[in-house]
Design a protein around this motif. Structure first.
Motif, short mmCIF file in Angstrom:
data_model
loop_
_atom_site.label_atom_id
_atom_site.label_comp_id
_atom_site.label_asym_id
_atom_site.label_seq_id
_atom_site.Cartn_x
_atom_site.Cartn_y
_atom_site.Cartn_z
N ASN A 109 -1.32 1.24 4.44
CA ASN A 109 -1.72 2.53 4.97
C ASN A 109 -0.69 3.55 4.52
O ASN A 109 0.49 3.45 4.89
CB ASN A 109 -1.75 2.51 6.50
CG ASN A 109 -3.04 1.92 7.03
OD1 ASN A 109 -4.11 2.17 6.47
ND2 ASN A 109 -2.96 1.16 8.09
N TYR B 228 -1.61 7.39 3.82
CA TYR B 228 -2.74 8.30 3.64
C TYR B 228 -2.48 9.36 2.57
O TYR B 228 -3.42 9.94 2.03
CB TYR B 228 -3.09 8.97 4.96
CG TYR B 228 -3.80 8.07 5.96
CD1 TYR B 228 -4.01 6.72 5.67
CD2 TYR B 228 -4.27 8.56 7.16
CE1 TYR B 228 -4.65 5.90 6.58
CE2 TYR B 228 -4.92 7.75 8.07
CZ TYR B 228 -5.11 6.42 7.77
OH TYR B 228 -5.76 5.61 8.66
N LEU C 86 -7.17 6.93 1.87
CA LEU C 86 -7.41 6.33 3.19
C LEU C 86 -7.63 4.83 3.15
O LEU C 86 -7.41 4.13 4.13
CB LEU C 86 -8.63 7.00 3.84
CG LEU C 86 -8.46 8.49 4.19
CD1 LEU C 86 -9.79 9.09 4.61
CD2 LEU C 86 -7.44 8.67 5.28
N ASP C 87 -8.11 4.31 2.01
CA ASP C 87 -8.36 2.88 1.93
C ASP C 87 -7.05 2.13 1.71
O ASP C 87 -6.13 2.66 1.08
CB ASP C 87 -9.35 2.56 0.81
CG ASP C 87 -10.78 2.82 1.24
OD1 ASP C 87 -11.00 2.95 2.46
OD2 ASP C 87 -11.65 2.89 0.37
N SER D 299 -7.24 15.22 1.76
CA SER D 299 -7.96 14.91 2.99
C SER D 299 -7.23 15.55 4.17
O SER D 299 -6.01 15.66 4.17
CB SER D 299 -8.07 13.40 3.19
OG SER D 299 -7.00 12.94 3.99
N ARG E 132 -16.99 -5.60 5.67
CA ARG E 132 -17.37 -4.29 5.10
C ARG E 132 -18.38 -4.44 3.98
O ARG E 132 -19.35 -3.69 3.89
CB ARG E 132 -16.12 -3.58 4.59
CG ARG E 132 -15.25 -3.20 5.76
CD ARG E 132 -14.18 -2.24 5.40
NE ARG E 132 -13.44 -1.92 6.62
CZ ARG E 132 -12.31 -1.24 6.65
NH1 ARG E 132 -11.80 -0.80 5.52
NH2 ARG E 132 -11.71 -0.99 7.80
N LYS F 6 -10.84 7.35 11.62
CA LYS F 6 -9.98 8.01 10.64
C LYS F 6 -10.53 9.36 10.22
O LYS F 6 -10.05 9.94 9.25
CB LYS F 6 -9.84 7.11 9.40
CG LYS F 6 -8.94 5.91 9.61
CD LYS F 6 -8.73 5.17 8.31
CE LYS F 6 -7.81 3.97 8.52
NZ LYS F 6 -7.59 3.24 7.29
N ASP G 140 -12.99 9.88 8.59
CA ASP G 140 -13.24 9.70 7.16
C ASP G 140 -14.74 9.49 6.94
O ASP G 140 -15.25 8.38 7.05
CB ASP G 140 -12.45 8.47 6.68
CG ASP G 140 -12.80 8.09 5.27
OD1 ASP G 140 -13.32 8.94 4.54
OD2 ASP G 140 -12.55 6.94 4.89
N GLN H 22 -16.44 10.56 4.15
CA GLN H 22 -16.81 10.79 2.75
C GLN H 22 -17.97 9.91 2.29
O GLN H 22 -18.85 10.36 1.59
CB GLN H 22 -15.60 10.51 1.85
CG GLN H 22 -14.60 11.67 1.83
CD GLN H 22 -13.29 11.26 1.19
OE1 GLN H 22 -13.24 10.32 0.40
NE2 GLN H 22 -12.23 11.96 1.52
#
Lengths: 318, 207
Positions: free
Chosen positions: A78, A80, A84-85, A182, B48, B174, B176, B178
């Motif tokens: 992690n 960022y 994010l991945d 982001s 996932r 998060k 997130d 996208q």
């Protein structure tokens, strides 16, 4: 300060030195092979070039759990600022520049100064410490870090009586950190500790892992490790350290105050608002079929750190 | 009777091709499993990946009718069931990964997890709803249920929405969105098409 060793280690569990050294040689061999076969530039771009760091192990600060493979430590992150991945940091941090690098230390200190990274590498003898790391997301690793107690740096700058907290401000360079686009959290990423937490011998100013300088995705060139707290308390790629009187507001407290408190001590009894913290998945441990582990209070470092929080309600001060 | 063809291919051949295509994600996992390709957190990877493929198959199944209306390839109706069943297949693997590798069949822990993370409840509901649709996907059940069959199978719209909510909620931690926003947009477009199609038809007839 008296440091008690954890009581549950029997001598037979300690890895004999020849085996330890063998493992180290094997790893170094593998790293050298990677460098030779892929070609220096491409390798540096993808993983961040690292160099060897000489650091004898400090067994007073080493747990005997099986190490998480270096490959997992450096590809599951992690961070960022690079995306994010979990795979993004290793993929996107190749252009991040860590030399030259300075860390300015300011605020409530008698001797404010700026450290070059070379000075930091020499400020105190480097040692290797094997720590558990627990992420707030419910996974954990066991990592051989290289560094020295943060206390060494703190003593060098002579904090004044007003210094109650230490704030860590980390790098935010839009040119080399694509994740800054982001808006998930406010940049730069800021974390902070109470000064007695920062002074605790376990708190590691970290310059390397697995006997090498930190790869970019792991927070090169200098980061913090606070092993009894969730991983997000440990700022990566630190550029500024500020000694202050009032409790700073960390990046995560600004983003989600109900989910991330100032203390963030690992605590199986205090669930995250959206999931339990009672168990964790150890990364790199027998893959799919390994059951989760029970999370230990203070990540297993309670003997050493519980006294810091005497009389505090750790549900309220989570 | 003219040979049944789908985009020029004999229907039977097209079906075999689509079946093999539908199995590719599974074959990829087998390959990755044998080559240490699941990464540092295999459970997370499988959860996932299977979730993604469930959603993809679901959207493909929902997209077949609009595609048929646009291309007039009526044989497309004959492959819709396979797309739907593949969605169920990957949803089943998604659920299995969760209950096995994440919860280790600990029912008490699972119930606790569902209460603490309601997004799991939403995903679970979508999975449960898929079961009657899969069971009644055969010609026999179609005949037996008659008009009620199409009524029942409209539940797929609800399932689509639940699946997106499940994914959206998961990503909300998060902030997130996208990726999930694209899936949501495709689903919205496919559902909107169903509302608009009668008007498009009526417009054509009026001209």
């Amino acid at each position: 300060m008296l440091i008690r060793r954890p009581a549950d280690i029997v001598p037979s569990e300690i890895t004999p030195e020849p085996i330890y050294l063998d493992r180290r040689r094997l790893l170094q061999g593998a790293a050298a092979l990677g460098l030779g076969s892929i070609g220096g530039m491409a390798w540096a771009q993808s993983a961040g070039a690292t160099t060897k760091l000489v650091a004898p192990p400090n067994n007073a600060f080493a747990i005997m759990d099986k190490l998480t493979p270096r490959k997992d430590v450096t590809t599951y992150n992690n961070f960022y600022e690079f995306g994010l991945d979990k795979g993004d940091p290793a993929e996107n941090s190749g252009k991040f520049v860590t030399r030259p690098w300075t860390v300015s230390v300011e605020g409530e200190v008698g001797k404010p100064r700026t450290f070059g990274i070379e000075e930091l590498l020499k400020l105190a003898p480097l040692e290797e410490r094997v720590y558990r790391m627990r992420c707030v997301e419910g996974w954990s690793m066991v990592i051989p870090w290289v560094g020295y107690s943060m206390a060494n740096l703190i003593k060098a700058v002579e904090p004044t009586g007003n210094a109650k907290y230490v704030e860590f401000i980390t790098a935010a360079d839009p040119k080399t950190m694509p994740g800054l686009r982001s808006r998930v959290i406010e940049w730069p990423y800021i974390e902070a500790l109470r000064i007695d937490e920062a002074m605790h011998p376990l708190t590691l100013l970290t310059l390397g892992l697995y006997g090498e300088t930190l790869p970019n995705q792991n927070g090169a060139p200098v980061r913090l490790i606070v092993p009894w707290k969730y991983g997000f308390k440990s700022g990566k790629s630190i550029v500024k350290i500020r000694f202050v009187e009032k409790q700073p507001t960390s990046a995560w407290m600004k983003t989600a105050p109900s989910e991330y408190g100032f203390y963030a001590n690992v605590n199986p009894d205090v669930p995250h608002p959206r999931w339990s913290q009672a168990t964790e998945r150890r990364i790199g441990e027998d893959g799919l079929f390994a059951p989760k582990r029970k999370t230990l209070k203070f990540n297993g470092y309670g003997d050493q750190v519980a006294s810091l929080y005497q009389g505090m309600d750790l549900v309220k001060f989570y | 009777m003219p040979a049944q063809r789908l985009f020029g291919l004999p229907l039977r051949g097209a079906k075999v091709l689509l079946f093999v295509l539908g199995l590719l994600p599974l074959l990829r996992w087998v390959w990755l499993g044998f080559t240490d390709g699941f990464g540092a957190n295999p459970t997370q990877f499988l959860t996932r990946s299977s979730g993604t493929w469930t959603l993809v198959c679901l959207l493909i199944a929902l997209g077949i009718t609009p595609l048929r209306q646009l291309t007039k390839q009526n044989m497309l109706a004959r492959v819709r069931r396979m797309a739907g069943l593949f969605a169920f297949f990957y949803a089943f693997l998604h659920f299995t990964t969760y209950i096995w590798f994440d919860q280790f069949f600990d029912l008490q822990a699972t119930v606790k997890d569902i209460i603490e993370r309601p997004f799991i409840l939403v995903g679970f509901s979508a999975f449960v709803l898929l079961i009657p649709l899969s069971v009644t996907s055969t010609q026999g059940w179609m005949r037996r249920l008659g008009k009620r069959w199409s009524l029942l199978h409209r539940a797929v719209y609800v399932i689509g929405v639940l699946a997106i909510v499940h994914y959206w909620w998961h990503k909300a931690g998060k902030n997130d969105f996208q990726e999930v926003i694209w899936y949501a947009a495709v689903l919205a477009a496919l559902l909107a098409w169903r509302l608009l199609w009668p008007y498009i038809q009526a417009g054509k007839r009026a001209r």
